[in-house]
Design an enzyme around this catalytic site. Sequence first.
Site, PDB file in Angstrom:
ATOM      1  N   ASN A   7       0.876  -1.173   0.000  1.00 57.07           N
ATOM      2  CA  ASN A   7       0.000   0.000   0.000  1.00 57.07           C
ATOM      3  C   ASN A   7       0.915   1.225   0.000  1.00 57.07           C
ATOM      4  O   ASN A   7       1.509   1.568   1.027  1.00 57.07           O
ATOM      5  CB  ASN A   7      -0.892  -0.021   1.250  1.00 57.07           C
ATOM      6  CG  ASN A   7      -1.897   1.108   1.248  1.00 57.07           C
ATOM      7  OD1 ASN A   7      -1.817   2.041   0.443  1.00 57.07           O
ATOM      8  ND2 ASN A   7      -2.843   1.041   2.169  1.00 57.07           N
ATOM      9  N   ARG A  88      -2.251  -2.202  -3.664  1.00 55.33           N
ATOM     10  CA  ARG A  88      -3.530  -1.539  -3.451  1.00 55.33           C
ATOM     11  C   ARG A  88      -3.552  -0.313  -4.363  1.00 55.33           C
ATOM     12  O   ARG A  88      -2.674   0.546  -4.297  1.00 55.33           O
ATOM     13  CB  ARG A  88      -3.652  -1.090  -2.004  1.00 55.33           C
ATOM     14  CG  ARG A  88      -4.930  -0.329  -1.772  1.00 55.33           C
ATOM     15  CD  ARG A  88      -4.815   0.660  -0.655  1.00 55.33           C
ATOM     16  NE  ARG A  88      -6.089   1.346  -0.494  1.00 55.33           N
ATOM     17  CZ  ARG A  88      -6.198   2.519   0.103  1.00 55.33           C
ATOM     18  NH1 ARG A  88      -5.146   3.131   0.576  1.00 55.33           N
ATOM     19  NH2 ARG A  88      -7.372   3.084   0.213  1.00 55.33           N
ATOM     20  N   HIS A 177     -13.091   1.856  -0.460  1.00 60.98           N
ATOM     21  CA  HIS A 177     -13.026   0.773   0.539  1.00 60.98           C
ATOM     22  C   HIS A 177     -13.551  -0.541  -0.042  1.00 60.98           C
ATOM     23  O   HIS A 177     -13.973  -1.435   0.709  1.00 60.98           O
ATOM     24  CB  HIS A 177     -13.903   1.073   1.780  1.00 60.98           C
ATOM     25  CG  HIS A 177     -13.395   2.160   2.675  1.00 60.98           C
ATOM     26  ND1 HIS A 177     -14.242   2.995   3.350  1.00 60.98           N
ATOM     27  CD2 HIS A 177     -12.154   2.538   3.010  1.00 60.98           C
ATOM     28  CE1 HIS A 177     -13.544   3.847   4.075  1.00 60.98           C
ATOM     29  NE2 HIS A 177     -12.256   3.597   3.878  1.00 60.98           N
ATOM     30  N   ASN A 206     -11.402   5.653  10.758  1.00 61.50           N
ATOM     31  CA  ASN A 206     -11.181   7.086  10.661  1.00 61.50           C
ATOM     32  C   ASN A 206     -11.882   7.594   9.398  1.00 61.50           C
ATOM     33  O   ASN A 206     -12.622   8.559   9.413  1.00 61.50           O
ATOM     34  CB  ASN A 206      -9.683   7.366  10.652  1.00 61.50           C
ATOM     35  CG  ASN A 206      -9.407   8.834  10.677  1.00 61.50           C
ATOM     36  OD1 ASN A 206     -10.162   9.592  11.274  1.00 61.50           O
ATOM     37  ND2 ASN A 206      -8.366   9.255   9.996  1.00 61.50           N
ATOM     38  N   GLY A 207     -11.647   6.862   8.298  1.00 61.17           N
ATOM     39  CA  GLY A 207     -12.506   7.019   7.122  1.00 61.17           C
ATOM     40  C   GLY A 207     -13.636   6.013   7.280  1.00 61.17           C
ATOM     41  O   GLY A 207     -13.497   5.055   8.042  1.00 61.17           O
ATOM     42  N   ARG A 236     -13.664  13.987   8.190  1.00 61.80           N
ATOM     43  CA  ARG A 236     -14.433  14.333   6.986  1.00 61.80           C
ATOM     44  C   ARG A 236     -15.909  14.532   7.318  1.00 61.80           C
ATOM     45  O   ARG A 236     -16.455  13.795   8.148  1.00 61.80           O
ATOM     46  CB  ARG A 236     -14.313  13.223   5.941  1.00 61.80           C
ATOM     47  CG  ARG A 236     -12.981  13.256   5.212  1.00 61.80           C
ATOM     48  CD  ARG A 236     -12.898  12.130   4.197  1.00 61.80           C
ATOM     49  NE  ARG A 236     -11.682  11.374   4.415  1.00 61.80           N
ATOM     50  CZ  ARG A 236     -11.478  10.124   4.028  1.00 61.80           C
ATOM     51  NH1 ARG A 236     -12.414   9.468   3.385  1.00 61.80           N
ATOM     52  NH2 ARG A 236     -10.332   9.530   4.263  1.00 61.80           N
ATOM     53  N   ASP A 278     -10.476  11.203  16.979  1.00 61.44           N
ATOM     54  CA  ASP A 278     -10.360   9.818  17.424  1.00 61.44           C
ATOM     55  C   ASP A 278     -11.547   9.459  18.320  1.00 61.44           C
ATOM     56  O   ASP A 278     -11.776  10.118  19.336  1.00 61.44           O
ATOM     57  CB  ASP A 278      -9.034   9.671  18.190  1.00 61.44           C
ATOM     58  CG  ASP A 278      -8.685   8.224  18.426  1.00 61.44           C
ATOM     59  OD1 ASP A 278      -9.494   7.510  19.057  1.00 61.44           O
ATOM     60  OD2 ASP A 278      -7.611   7.792  17.976  1.00 61.44           O
ATOM     61  N   GLY A 326     -11.594   0.367  12.486  1.00 62.81           N
ATOM     62  CA  GLY A 326     -11.234   0.833  13.840  1.00 62.81           C
ATOM     63  C   GLY A 326     -12.392   0.971  14.808  1.00 62.81           C
ATOM     64  O   GLY A 326     -12.396   0.346  15.876  1.00 62.81           O
ATOM     65  N   GLU A 379      -7.682  -6.104   4.382  1.00 60.07           N
ATOM     66  CA  GLU A 379      -7.502  -5.719   2.974  1.00 60.07           C
ATOM     67  C   GLU A 379      -6.206  -6.285   2.397  1.00 60.07           C
ATOM     68  O   GLU A 379      -6.144  -6.645   1.228  1.00 60.07           O
ATOM     69  CB  GLU A 379      -7.510  -4.185   2.868  1.00 60.07           C
ATOM     70  CG  GLU A 379      -8.887  -3.603   3.089  1.00 60.07           C
ATOM     71  CD  GLU A 379      -8.886  -2.156   3.552  1.00 60.07           C
ATOM     72  OE1 GLU A 379      -8.519  -1.909   4.724  1.00 60.07           O
ATOM     73  OE2 GLU A 379      -9.239  -1.278   2.755  1.00 60.07           O
TER      74      GLU A 379
HETATM   75  P1  ADP Z   1      -8.304   4.310   9.002  1.00 60.53           P
HETATM   76  O1  ADP Z   1      -9.550   4.741   8.318  1.00 60.53           O
HETATM   77  O2  ADP Z   1      -7.293   5.414   9.133  1.00 60.53           O
HETATM   78  O3  ADP Z   1      -7.744   2.992   8.550  1.00 60.53           O
HETATM   79  P2  ADP Z   1      -8.985   2.842  11.415  1.00 60.53           P
HETATM   80  O4  ADP Z   1      -9.824   1.833  10.748  1.00 60.53           O
HETATM   81  O5  ADP Z   1      -7.692   2.430  12.020  1.00 60.53           O
HETATM   82  O6  ADP Z   1      -8.766   4.121  10.523  1.00 60.53           O
HETATM   83  O7  ADP Z   1      -9.883   3.496  12.563  1.00 60.53           O
HETATM   84  C1  ADP Z   1      -9.437   4.497  13.404  1.00 60.53           C
HETATM   85  C2  ADP Z   1     -10.570   4.839  14.356  1.00 60.53           C
HETATM   86  O8  ADP Z   1     -10.848   3.680  15.156  1.00 60.53           O
HETATM   87  C3  ADP Z   1     -10.266   5.981  15.330  1.00 60.53           C
HETATM   88  O9  ADP Z   1     -11.370   6.857  15.401  1.00 60.53           O
HETATM   89  C4  ADP Z   1     -10.107   5.249  16.619  1.00 60.53           C
HETATM   90  O10 ADP Z   1     -10.543   6.025  17.684  1.00 60.53           O
HETATM   91  C5  ADP Z   1     -11.051   4.102  16.471  1.00 60.53           C
HETATM   92  N1  ADP Z   1     -10.738   3.096  17.473  1.00 60.53           N
HETATM   93  C6  ADP Z   1      -9.706   2.258  17.533  1.00 60.53           C
HETATM   94  N2  ADP Z   1      -9.752   1.540  18.689  1.00 60.53           N
HETATM   95  C7  ADP Z   1     -10.855   1.966  19.346  1.00 60.53           C
HETATM   96  C8  ADP Z   1     -11.469   1.633  20.588  1.00 60.53           C
HETATM   97  N3  ADP Z   1     -10.948   0.701  21.379  1.00 60.53           N
HETATM   98  N4  ADP Z   1     -12.602   2.281  20.931  1.00 60.53           N
HETATM   99  C9  ADP Z   1     -13.129   3.216  20.138  1.00 60.53           C
HETATM  100  N5  ADP Z   1     -12.606   3.578  18.955  1.00 60.53           N
HETATM  101  C10 ADP Z   1     -11.492   2.966  18.575  1.00 60.53           C
END
Ligand code: ADP
Length: 393
Positions: A7, A88, A177, A206-207, A236, A278, A326, A379
């Site tokens: 990636n 990717r 995605h 996050n996304g 976003r 976050d 996440g 992925e």
């Molecule tokens: P990306 O889109 O950058 O790949 P991720 O899938 O890693 O992002 O997701 C990141 C998000 O997941 C953040 O908002 C983070 O707070 C949330 N996250 C990760 N662990 C936890 C948790 N234990 N409780 C709540 N949210 C979480």
Amino acid sequence: MKIISINAGSSSLKFSLFNMTDESVIASGLFERIGIEGSKYTIKFNGEKISQEIELNTHTDAVKVLLDKLVDLGIIHSLDEIDGVGHRLVHGKDKYSESVIITDEVVEDLEKFKCFAPLHNPANILGINAFREVLPNVPMVGVFDTAFHQSMDATTYLYPVPYSWYQDYGVRKYGFHGTSHRYITNMVKNILGKDEFRLISCHIGNGGSITAVKDGKCVDTSMGFTPLAGIMMGTRSGDIDPSIIPYVMEQEGKNASEVIDDLNKKSGLFGISEYSSDMRDILERCDLQDEKAVIARDKYVRRVVDYIAQYYVLLGGADVIAFTAGVGENSIPVRRQICEELACLGVKIDLDQNNKRGEVVKISTDDSSIAVYVISTDEELMIARDTLDLINR
Ligand code: ADP
């Protein structure tokens, strides 16, 4: 068979090396700040993690160091062990509905489509060219984020705007995605043991994007022409009234791309809470009764629920709702709140199950009208599987 999944970002390169015999990860890691001072790499293998600052001026430098390290660290004995490289790729427009062997034509198309993904496609090309230089005889496969969504019909992918915008400029919904939603679809297929089902796949990190899947195919997805559309995300906005853009341009003396930048980087959870993008931070603040954090969380949940409800109708009901990424995989309270807001559809959450962790956890009760699962997305593995599949053909 060993396959590397790549990636490539504009200044980074993530990799996972798979042993495809059992689909285990042999090593993974990240090269970051490529072309920027302070570049470094991190490689994880055998439960160890090594990190080193090293000058990396180009993606080719990163690939050379990566391959040297794989051999030096004894992770592989020689480069001949690498059977394929999967990349990717973000934007394949409406031309690519599945993964492909990377040829000159694919690279030319990535170049041609770069106005649709100005940050990602050029970075993907850098990644491809670096491997072409260093491993010229190893087959490479491209796995597009947009591919899974190409089964949407015109009623879904067209926007209600002048048709010539679509015809002349390619303005339509593409979706992103796709590799994650396809992975989740395959997992659900295995869980249910059948090909015919109605799934609402919620990739919320996050996304974030939500996809409606019927019998294994995407029928609609929340992201659109760009990944800015759809649900509210970490930074976003997701869908908003487009007239806000010229209004804010005038108020703040900004140009269109500066306002779009605010919608991409300063909105969502971060925008409303004025604190963090976050979800963990937002939930902490919610516990302290911080008003903006509570609104940010509730708005986030509302947007997810809006899309699930919309897709429930589109699919004529749903067999499975799946949470991933996440927030979807980790946030117990957010999953609970979403499911509770879906009670009118007959969704019933099992609170004990919702507290469990694992690759696949069913979090709905047996009498829930829709089965709700938490499924860890992968992925990289999907990319490696496609790579193996195509090079074997
Ligand atoms: P990306 O889109 O950058 O790949 P991720 O899938 O890693 O992002 O997701 C990141 C998000 O997941 C953040 O908002 C983070 O707070 C949330 N996250 C990760 N662990 C936890 C948790 N234990 N409780 C709540 N949210 C979480």
